[in-house]
Design a protein around this motif. Sequence first.
Motif, PDB file in Angstrom:
ATOM      1  N   LEU A 148      -2.232 -33.475   5.657  1.00  0.00           N
ATOM      2  CA  LEU A 148      -2.342 -32.375   6.616  1.00  0.00           C
ATOM      3  C   LEU A 148      -3.730 -31.745   6.580  1.00  0.00           C
ATOM      4  CD1 LEU A 148       1.169 -30.763   6.062  1.00  0.00           C
ATOM      5  CD2 LEU A 148       0.358 -31.897   8.148  1.00  0.00           C
ATOM      6  N   GLU A 149      -4.344 -31.696   5.396  1.00  0.00           N
ATOM      7  CA  GLU A 149      -5.697 -31.148   5.253  1.00  0.00           C
ATOM      8  C   GLU A 149      -6.767 -32.118   5.767  1.00  0.00           C
ATOM      9  OE1 GLU A 149      -6.217 -30.167   1.127  1.00  0.00           O
ATOM     10  OE2 GLU A 149      -4.525 -28.773   1.132  1.00  0.00           O
ATOM     11  N   LYS A 150      -6.582 -33.413   5.527  1.00  0.00           N
ATOM     12  CA  LYS A 150      -7.597 -34.425   5.845  1.00  0.00           C
ATOM     13  C   LYS A 150      -7.626 -34.844   7.313  1.00  0.00           C
ATOM     14  CE  LYS A 150      -8.213 -37.928   2.862  1.00  0.00           C
ATOM     15  NZ  LYS A 150      -7.897 -38.990   1.856  1.00  0.00           N
ATOM     16  N   TYR A 151      -6.454 -34.898   7.952  1.00  0.00           N
ATOM     17  CA  TYR A 151      -6.356 -35.501   9.283  1.00  0.00           C
ATOM     18  C   TYR A 151      -5.686 -34.549  10.265  1.00  0.00           C
ATOM     19  CZ  TYR A 151      -7.086 -39.749   6.518  1.00  0.00           C
ATOM     20  OH  TYR A 151      -7.585 -40.704   5.659  1.00  0.00           O
ATOM     21  N   ARG A 152      -6.452 -34.047  11.226  1.00  0.00           N
ATOM     22  CA  ARG A 152      -5.888 -33.147  12.242  1.00  0.00           C
ATOM     23  C   ARG A 152      -4.752 -33.788  13.013  1.00  0.00           C
ATOM     24  NH1 ARG A 152     -10.614 -30.900  15.938  1.00  0.00           N
ATOM     25  NH2 ARG A 152     -10.276 -33.019  16.643  1.00  0.00           N
ATOM     26  N   GLU A 153      -4.852 -35.107  13.235  1.00  0.00           N
ATOM     27  CA  GLU A 153      -3.877 -35.815  14.053  1.00  0.00           C
ATOM     28  C   GLU A 153      -2.597 -36.173  13.293  1.00  0.00           C
ATOM     29  OE1 GLU A 153      -6.520 -38.913  12.144  1.00  0.00           O
ATOM     30  OE2 GLU A 153      -6.787 -36.903  12.941  1.00  0.00           O
ATOM     31  N   PHE A 154      -2.584 -35.984  11.985  1.00  0.00           N
ATOM     32  CA  PHE A 154      -1.443 -36.420  11.192  1.00  0.00           C
ATOM     33  C   PHE A 154      -0.114 -35.793  11.613  1.00  0.00           C
ATOM     34  CE2 PHE A 154       1.374 -35.788   7.522  1.00  0.00           C
ATOM     35  CZ  PHE A 154       1.818 -37.098   7.407  1.00  0.00           C
ATOM     36  N   PRO A 155      -0.020 -34.488  11.876  1.00  0.00           N
ATOM     37  CA  PRO A 155       1.288 -33.940  12.274  1.00  0.00           C
ATOM     38  C   PRO A 155       1.848 -34.614  13.530  1.00  0.00           C
ATOM     39  CG  PRO A 155      -0.200 -32.167  11.674  1.00  0.00           C
ATOM     40  CD  PRO A 155      -1.020 -33.430  11.723  1.00  0.00           C
ATOM     41  N   HIS A 156       1.004 -34.868  14.490  1.00  0.00           N
ATOM     42  CA  HIS A 156       1.415 -35.531  15.732  1.00  0.00           C
ATOM     43  C   HIS A 156       1.897 -36.960  15.450  1.00  0.00           C
ATOM     44  CE1 HIS A 156       1.311 -36.673  19.959  1.00  0.00           C
ATOM     45  NE2 HIS A 156       0.546 -37.692  19.631  1.00  0.00           N
ATOM     46  N   ILE A 157       1.130 -37.692  14.661  1.00  0.00           N
ATOM     47  CA  ILE A 157       1.480 -39.080  14.328  1.00  0.00           C
ATOM     48  C   ILE A 157       2.780 -39.128  13.532  1.00  0.00           C
ATOM     49  CG2 ILE A 157       0.792 -41.097  12.958  1.00  0.00           C
ATOM     50  CD1 ILE A 157      -2.131 -40.449  13.770  1.00  0.00           C
ATOM     51  N   SER A 158       2.922 -38.255  12.544  1.00  0.00           N
ATOM     52  CA  SER A 158       4.122 -38.290  11.698  1.00  0.00           C
ATOM     53  C   SER A 158       5.378 -37.969  12.512  1.00  0.00           C
ATOM     54  CB  SER A 158       3.984 -37.365  10.496  1.00  0.00           C
ATOM     55  OG  SER A 158       3.921 -36.016  10.878  1.00  0.00           O
ATOM     56  N   LYS A 159       5.290 -37.043  13.452  1.00  0.00           N
ATOM     57  CA  LYS A 159       6.447 -36.726  14.300  1.00  0.00           C
ATOM     58  C   LYS A 159       6.843 -37.930  15.142  1.00  0.00           C
ATOM     59  CE  LYS A 159       5.774 -31.786  14.564  1.00  0.00           C
ATOM     60  NZ  LYS A 159       5.234 -30.679  15.329  1.00  0.00           N
ATOM     61  N   LYS A 160       5.861 -38.635  15.686  1.00  0.00           N
ATOM     62  CA  LYS A 160       6.153 -39.821  16.497  1.00  0.00           C
ATOM     63  C   LYS A 160       6.805 -40.911  15.646  1.00  0.00           C
ATOM     64  CE  LYS A 160       2.995 -39.293  20.294  1.00  0.00           C
ATOM     65  NZ  LYS A 160       3.911 -39.469  21.409  1.00  0.00           N
ATOM     66  N   LEU A 161       6.302 -41.103  14.427  1.00  0.00           N
ATOM     67  CA  LEU A 161       6.878 -42.113  13.537  1.00  0.00           C
ATOM     68  C   LEU A 161       8.304 -41.758  13.146  1.00  0.00           C
ATOM     69  CD1 LEU A 161       3.786 -42.862  11.308  1.00  0.00           C
ATOM     70  CD2 LEU A 161       4.944 -44.477  12.827  1.00  0.00           C
ATOM     71  N   GLU A 162       8.526 -40.521  12.785  1.00  0.00           N
ATOM     72  CA  GLU A 162       9.868 -40.097  12.376  1.00  0.00           C
ATOM     73  C   GLU A 162      10.849 -40.236  13.537  1.00  0.00           C
ATOM     74  OE1 GLU A 162       8.909 -36.286  10.710  1.00  0.00           O
ATOM     75  OE2 GLU A 162       8.127 -37.202   8.883  1.00  0.00           O
ATOM     76  N   ALA A 163      10.397 -39.959  14.763  1.00  0.00           N
ATOM     77  CA  ALA A 163      11.254 -40.124  15.938  1.00  0.00           C
ATOM     78  C   ALA A 163      11.627 -41.591  16.155  1.00  0.00           C
ATOM     79  CB  ALA A 163      10.548 -39.574  17.178  1.00  0.00           C
ATOM     80  N   ARG A 164      10.775 -42.494  15.683  1.00  0.00           N
ATOM     81  CA  ARG A 164      11.036 -43.933  15.791  1.00  0.00           C
ATOM     82  C   ARG A 164      11.805 -44.466  14.589  1.00  0.00           C
ATOM     83  NH1 ARG A 164       8.123 -46.923  19.482  1.00  0.00           N
ATOM     84  NH2 ARG A 164       6.771 -45.702  20.821  1.00  0.00           N
ATOM     85  N   GLY A 165      12.144 -43.599  13.649  1.00  0.00           N
ATOM     86  CA  GLY A 165      12.911 -44.017  12.479  1.00  0.00           C
ATOM     87  C   GLY A 165      12.090 -44.633  11.369  1.00  0.00           C
ATOM     88  N   VAL A 166      10.769 -44.472  11.428  1.00  0.00           N
ATOM     89  CA  VAL A 166       9.897 -45.014  10.373  1.00  0.00           C
ATOM     90  C   VAL A 166       9.984 -44.100   9.154  1.00  0.00           C
ATOM     91  CG1 VAL A 166       7.506 -45.545   9.740  1.00  0.00           C
ATOM     92  CG2 VAL A 166       8.337 -46.077  12.040  1.00  0.00           C
ATOM     93  N   GLN A 167      10.179 -44.710   7.997  1.00  0.00           N
ATOM     94  CA  GLN A 167      10.235 -43.949   6.745  1.00  0.00           C
ATOM     95  C   GLN A 167       8.815 -43.760   6.235  1.00  0.00           C
ATOM     96  OE1 GLN A 167      12.262 -45.850   3.468  1.00  0.00           O
ATOM     97  NE2 GLN A 167      12.675 -43.895   2.502  1.00  0.00           N
ATOM     98  N   GLY A 211       9.071 -43.744  -7.058  1.00  0.00           N
ATOM     99  CA  GLY A 211       8.973 -42.308  -7.284  1.00  0.00           C
ATOM    100  C   GLY A 211       8.273 -41.563  -6.164  1.00  0.00           C
ATOM    101  N   ALA A 212       8.032 -42.240  -5.046  1.00  0.00           N
ATOM    102  CA  ALA A 212       7.276 -41.640  -3.939  1.00  0.00           C
ATOM    103  C   ALA A 212       8.009 -40.465  -3.316  1.00  0.00           C
ATOM    104  CB  ALA A 212       7.024 -42.699  -2.858  1.00  0.00           C
ATOM    105  N   SER A 213       7.214 -39.485  -2.883  1.00  0.00           N
ATOM    106  CA  SER A 213       7.793 -38.402  -2.094  1.00  0.00           C
ATOM    107  C   SER A 213       8.018 -38.944  -0.677  1.00  0.00           C
ATOM    108  CB  SER A 213       6.914 -37.155  -2.113  1.00  0.00           C
ATOM    109  OG  SER A 213       5.596 -37.465  -1.757  1.00  0.00           O
ATOM    110  N   ARG A 214       9.084 -38.489  -0.042  1.00  0.00           N
ATOM    111  CA  ARG A 214       9.519 -39.094   1.221  1.00  0.00           C
ATOM    112  C   ARG A 214       9.494 -38.106   2.364  1.00  0.00           C
ATOM    113  NH1 ARG A 214      11.297 -42.426  -2.418  1.00  0.00           N
ATOM    114  NH2 ARG A 214      12.267 -44.383  -1.967  1.00  0.00           N
ATOM    115  N   GLY A 215       9.280 -38.702   3.557  1.00  0.00           N
ATOM    116  CA  GLY A 215       9.472 -38.073   4.859  1.00  0.00           C
ATOM    117  C   GLY A 215       9.102 -36.615   4.982  1.00  0.00           C
ATOM    118  N   GLY A 216       9.521 -36.046   6.108  1.00  0.00           N
ATOM    119  CA  GLY A 216       9.407 -34.636   6.395  1.00  0.00           C
ATOM    120  C   GLY A 216       8.087 -33.968   6.295  1.00  0.00           C
TER     121      GLY A 216
END
Length: 80
Positions: A40-59, A75-80
Amino acid sequence: GAKDVLILGDGNFSFSLAYARRFPEHRIAATSVDSRETLLEKYREFPHISKKLEARGVQLLYEVDATDIDSTLHGASRGG
Protein backbone atom coordinates in the motif's frame (compact mmCIF):
# COMPACT_ATOMS: atom_id res chain seq x y z
CA GLY A 1 -9.85 -26.59 -18.38
CA ALA A 2 -9.13 -25.12 -15.00
CA LYS A 3 -5.57 -25.24 -13.73
CA ASP A 4 -4.05 -24.35 -10.37
CA VAL A 5 -1.49 -21.58 -10.88
CA LEU A 6 0.98 -20.09 -8.40
CA ILE A 7 2.50 -16.74 -9.37
CA LEU A 8 5.58 -15.84 -7.33
CA GLY A 9 7.01 -12.40 -6.59
CA ASP A 10 4.56 -10.23 -8.50
CA GLY A 11 5.39 -6.86 -6.94
CA ASN A 12 2.18 -4.82 -7.34
CA PHE A 13 0.23 -7.84 -8.70
CA SER A 14 -0.27 -6.28 -12.15
CA PHE A 15 1.04 -9.42 -13.87
CA SER A 16 -1.40 -11.53 -11.88
CA LEU A 17 -4.27 -9.31 -12.96
CA ALA A 18 -3.26 -9.58 -16.61
CA TYR A 19 -2.97 -13.37 -16.24
CA ALA A 20 -6.37 -13.62 -14.51
CA ARG A 21 -7.97 -11.63 -17.32
CA ARG A 22 -6.40 -13.88 -19.97
CA PHE A 23 -7.15 -17.16 -18.17
CA PRO A 24 -10.32 -16.57 -16.08
CA GLU A 25 -10.91 -20.31 -15.71
CA HIS A 26 -7.64 -20.87 -13.80
CA ARG A 27 -7.47 -20.96 -9.99
CA ILE A 28 -4.71 -18.50 -9.11
CA ALA A 29 -2.69 -17.82 -5.99
CA ALA A 30 -0.43 -14.77 -6.39
CA THR A 31 2.39 -13.84 -4.01
CA SER A 32 4.52 -10.89 -3.02
CA VAL A 33 7.56 -10.82 -0.78
CA ASP A 34 6.16 -7.60 0.75
CA SER A 35 3.44 -7.28 3.38
CA ARG A 36 0.09 -5.80 2.38
CA GLU A 37 0.96 -2.64 4.32
CA THR A 38 4.25 -2.24 2.43
CA LEU A 39 2.49 -2.73 -0.92
CA LEU A 40 0.00 0.00 0.00
CA GLU A 41 2.93 2.35 0.71
CA LYS A 42 4.97 1.40 -2.40
CA TYR A 43 2.31 1.21 -5.12
CA ARG A 44 -0.53 3.73 -5.54
CA GLU A 45 -2.31 1.34 -7.90
CA PHE A 46 -2.20 -1.64 -5.53
CA PRO A 47 -5.62 -1.10 -3.85
CA HIS A 48 -7.32 -0.98 -7.26
CA ILE A 49 -5.46 -4.06 -8.53
CA SER A 50 -6.07 -6.08 -5.36
CA LYS A 51 -9.82 -5.37 -5.46
CA LYS A 52 -10.00 -6.54 -9.08
CA LEU A 53 -8.07 -9.72 -8.26
CA GLU A 54 -10.19 -10.53 -5.22
CA ALA A 55 -13.35 -10.01 -7.31
CA ARG A 56 -11.96 -12.62 -9.72
CA GLY A 57 -11.33 -15.07 -6.87
CA VAL A 58 -7.53 -14.78 -6.97
CA GLN A 59 -5.92 -15.62 -3.64
CA LEU A 60 -3.35 -12.99 -2.61
CA LEU A 61 -0.51 -14.13 -0.37
CA TYR A 62 1.88 -11.70 1.29
CA GLU A 63 5.39 -12.07 2.73
CA VAL A 64 6.27 -15.06 0.56
CA ASP A 65 9.96 -15.40 -0.26
CA ALA A 66 10.30 -17.27 -3.56
CA THR A 67 13.80 -18.37 -2.52
CA ASP A 68 12.41 -19.99 0.66
CA ILE A 69 9.03 -21.42 -0.37
CA ASP A 70 8.97 -24.20 2.22
CA SER A 71 9.19 -21.77 5.13
CA THR A 72 7.24 -18.79 3.82
CA LEU A 73 4.38 -20.04 1.63
CA HIS A 74 2.53 -21.91 4.37
CA GLY A 75 2.96 -19.08 6.87
CA ALA A 76 2.01 -16.31 4.42
CA SER A 77 -0.46 -13.63 5.37
CA ARG A 78 -3.52 -13.88 3.14
CA GLY A 79 -5.98 -11.74 1.23
CA GLY A 80 -7.89 -8.69 2.34
